[in-house]
Motif scaffolding. Structure first.
Motif, PDB file in Angstrom:
ATOM      1  N   ILE A   9       0.843  -1.202   0.000  1.00  0.00           N
ATOM      2  CA  ILE A   9       0.000   0.000   0.000  1.00  0.00           C
ATOM      3  C   ILE A   9       0.875   1.247   0.000  1.00  0.00           C
ATOM      4  O   ILE A   9       1.754   1.402   0.862  1.00  0.00           O
ATOM      5  CB  ILE A   9      -0.948   0.009   1.217  1.00  0.00           C
ATOM      6  N   VAL A  10       0.617   2.140  -0.953  1.00  0.00           N
ATOM      7  CA  VAL A  10       1.286   3.439  -1.024  1.00  0.00           C
ATOM      8  C   VAL A  10       0.221   4.503  -0.772  1.00  0.00           C
ATOM      9  O   VAL A  10      -0.751   4.609  -1.517  1.00  0.00           O
ATOM     10  CB  VAL A  10       1.940   3.665  -2.400  1.00  0.00           C
ATOM     11  N   ALA A  11       0.391   5.277   0.290  1.00  0.00           N
ATOM     12  CA  ALA A  11      -0.629   6.253   0.660  1.00  0.00           C
ATOM     13  C   ALA A  11      -0.003   7.329   1.534  1.00  0.00           C
ATOM     14  O   ALA A  11       1.201   7.322   1.793  1.00  0.00           O
ATOM     15  CB  ALA A  11      -1.775   5.554   1.399  1.00  0.00           C
ATOM     16  N   ASP A  12      -0.817   8.268   1.978  1.00  0.00           N
ATOM     17  CA  ASP A  12      -0.398   9.256   2.962  1.00  0.00           C
ATOM     18  C   ASP A  12      -0.844   8.738   4.319  1.00  0.00           C
ATOM     19  O   ASP A  12      -2.025   8.783   4.655  1.00  0.00           O
ATOM     20  CB  ASP A  12      -1.036  10.617   2.659  1.00  0.00           C
ATOM     21  N   ASN A  23      -8.880   7.667   7.324  1.00  0.00           N
ATOM     22  CA  ASN A  23      -7.978   7.177   6.284  1.00  0.00           C
ATOM     23  C   ASN A  23      -8.438   5.829   5.736  1.00  0.00           C
ATOM     24  O   ASN A  23      -8.309   4.798   6.400  1.00  0.00           O
ATOM     25  CB  ASN A  23      -6.560   7.068   6.877  1.00  0.00           C
ATOM     26  N   ASN A  24      -8.982   5.835   4.521  1.00  0.00           N
ATOM     27  CA  ASN A  24      -9.455   4.592   3.905  1.00  0.00           C
ATOM     28  C   ASN A  24      -8.373   3.527   3.763  1.00  0.00           C
ATOM     29  O   ASN A  24      -8.626   2.355   4.051  1.00  0.00           O
ATOM     30  CB  ASN A  24     -10.088   4.882   2.540  1.00  0.00           C
ATOM     31  N   PRO A  25      -7.147   3.856   3.291  1.00  0.00           N
ATOM     32  CA  PRO A  25      -6.131   2.806   3.147  1.00  0.00           C
ATOM     33  C   PRO A  25      -5.806   2.077   4.447  1.00  0.00           C
ATOM     34  O   PRO A  25      -5.540   0.874   4.441  1.00  0.00           O
ATOM     35  CB  PRO A  25      -4.915   3.571   2.610  1.00  0.00           C
ATOM     36  N   VAL A  26      -5.815   2.789   5.586  1.00  0.00           N
ATOM     37  CA  VAL A  26      -5.550   2.139   6.870  1.00  0.00           C
ATOM     38  C   VAL A  26      -6.636   1.113   7.172  1.00  0.00           C
ATOM     39  O   VAL A  26      -6.359  -0.011   7.604  1.00  0.00           O
ATOM     40  CB  VAL A  26      -5.459   3.191   7.998  1.00  0.00           C
ATOM     41  N   LYS A  27      -7.884   1.494   6.928  1.00  0.00           N
ATOM     42  CA  LYS A  27      -8.991   0.574   7.188  1.00  0.00           C
ATOM     43  C   LYS A  27      -8.971  -0.610   6.219  1.00  0.00           C
ATOM     44  O   LYS A  27      -9.195  -1.758   6.618  1.00  0.00           O
ATOM     45  CB  LYS A  27     -10.318   1.333   7.090  1.00  0.00           C
ATOM     46  N   LEU A  28      -8.682  -0.327   4.964  1.00  0.00           N
ATOM     47  CA  LEU A  28      -8.644  -1.410   3.972  1.00  0.00           C
ATOM     48  C   LEU A  28      -7.498  -2.377   4.241  1.00  0.00           C
ATOM     49  O   LEU A  28      -7.624  -3.575   3.993  1.00  0.00           O
ATOM     50  CB  LEU A  28      -8.533  -0.827   2.572  1.00  0.00           C
ATOM     51  N   ALA A  29      -6.376  -1.871   4.768  1.00  0.00           N
ATOM     52  CA  ALA A  29      -5.270  -2.762   5.128  1.00  0.00           C
ATOM     53  C   ALA A  29      -5.733  -3.794   6.142  1.00  0.00           C
ATOM     54  O   ALA A  29      -5.404  -4.985   6.048  1.00  0.00           O
ATOM     55  CB  ALA A  29      -4.103  -1.949   5.684  1.00  0.00           C
TER      56      ALA A  29
END
Length: 345
Positions: A9-12, A23-29
């Motif tokens: 995952i590459v995100a802020d 933060n969607n990427p944190v939840k999706l992880a």
């Protein structure tokens, strides 16, 4: 999925208080991990700023971006991911995607965009054209713009919640209010369709007793656990977008409010009922006056308000949790589609 995947995952991922629980990427992880996959993170913008001699975007782009791109490519090469999940972040561009592709030619590159207006961000459309699949949180102009530009596959995907965090809490009395709004009242650059109504609604709420407004009208922003406590304490949460004419689009504010158990009153958008049912999971309104009339009624009818709030929280936890949305992403990658009432590729 046929086997466990390696997902990069590459995100802020900075620990900014206001964004901490949005933060969607944190939840999706978490969703990917609970589905049995391995996940690694790279906080791109944070890395670029950290390696810059001055924490300034211009300096960072000149003196740190290329080094970070090389570090990112090396990490991806070492990890050999099956999937690279990218959330649009500052200074990330098409050249960075090319380096990722060179480092992991076998990987599926999946992009995720929560912004309504990609054409307002320099280089974003060119970057998206390098992805294999792009998901956006509306089924309107963003999808059309990306498709017209030649992005290989574009799909609508709703915002997700994390029921472990986005839930009810025992709160102090200071958080207990009648109506809540969090966020901008209008954008600085221009007023978008729907912001006249939003301005009227939020301005009136800010002047009402026992109501809370954060992030506008001279009030400070709210973040961290305080953000969740404020939602918990509100009897009614207002959801209205900058543009309410876009099919299936609601900002993540709606998902947060529903998941944390407040009763949500949302401005209706096209095909809203495919996501949340009016009168069952929330209440939709079409004008400012209708909002205040409904709010007055529900504040006097506590049992009906609680019934809708409970149903909305249950539905959001069941249908929009991070495991379910992560599963949709994996279905898109492996099967080319995912099954949901609103889905349209």
């Amino acid at each position: 999925m046929s086997k466990a995947k390696r997902i990069f995952i590459v995100a802020d991922l900075r620990l900014d208080a206001v964004q901490m629980f949005k933060n969607n990427p944190v939840k999706l992880a978490k969703g990917f991990i609970r589905l049995g996959h391995d996940v690694r993170h790279f906080s791109y913008y944070e890395a670029v700023l950290g390696l810059s001699p001055l924490h300034n975007r211009t300096f960072a782009r000149l003196f740190a971006k290329d080094k970070v791109d090389r570090l990112l490519a090396r990490a991806i090469n070492d990890y050999e991911p099956d999937i690279v999940f990218i959330a649009f972040v500052r200074m990330f561009d098409a050249r960075t995607v090319e380096r990722i592709r060179q480092a992991a030619p076998q990987a599926v590159i999946f992009g995720f965009d929560c912004d309504l207006w990609p054409n307002l961000h320099e280089g974003r459309i060119e970057t998206a054209k390098k992805y294999d699949i792009l998901a956006v949180t509306n089924d309107g102009d963003s999808l059309r713009i990306y498709r017209d530009a030649g992005v290989p596959k574009c799909v609508f995907l709703p915002n997700c919640c994390d029921p472990d965090i986005d839930r009810r809490y025992d709160i102090e009395d200071k958080w207990k209010k009648d109506i809540l709004w969090t966020g901008l009242i209008e954008h600085d650059s221009k007023r978008y369709p729907g912001e006249d109504m939003r301005y009227e609604l939020v301005s009136r709420i800010a002047a009402m007793p026992n109501c809370s407004v954060y992030g506008c009208c001279g009030r400070p922003k709210i973040g961290g656990m305080s953000y969740l406590y404020a939602i918990n304490g509100a009897k009614i949460g207002l959801s209205i977008n900058a543009d309410n004419n876009i099919r299936l689009y609601h900002s993540n504010r709606l998902t947060h409010y529903l998941a944390c158990g407040t009763m949500v009153m949302a401005k209706r958008v096209p095909d809203s009922n495919l996501l949340f049912k009016d009168g069952q999971h929330l209440r939709y309104f079409d004008s400012a006056e209708e909002f205040f009339e409904l709010a007055e009624w529900f504040l006097k009818n506590e049992d009906e308000r609680k019934k809708i709030a409970d149903a909305g929280m249950k539905w959001t936890h069941e249908q929009f949790n991070c495991v379910k949305i992560a599963g949709y992403i994996l279905d898109l990658i492996e099967k080319g589609n995912y099954l949901a009432p609103w889905n349209q590729i």
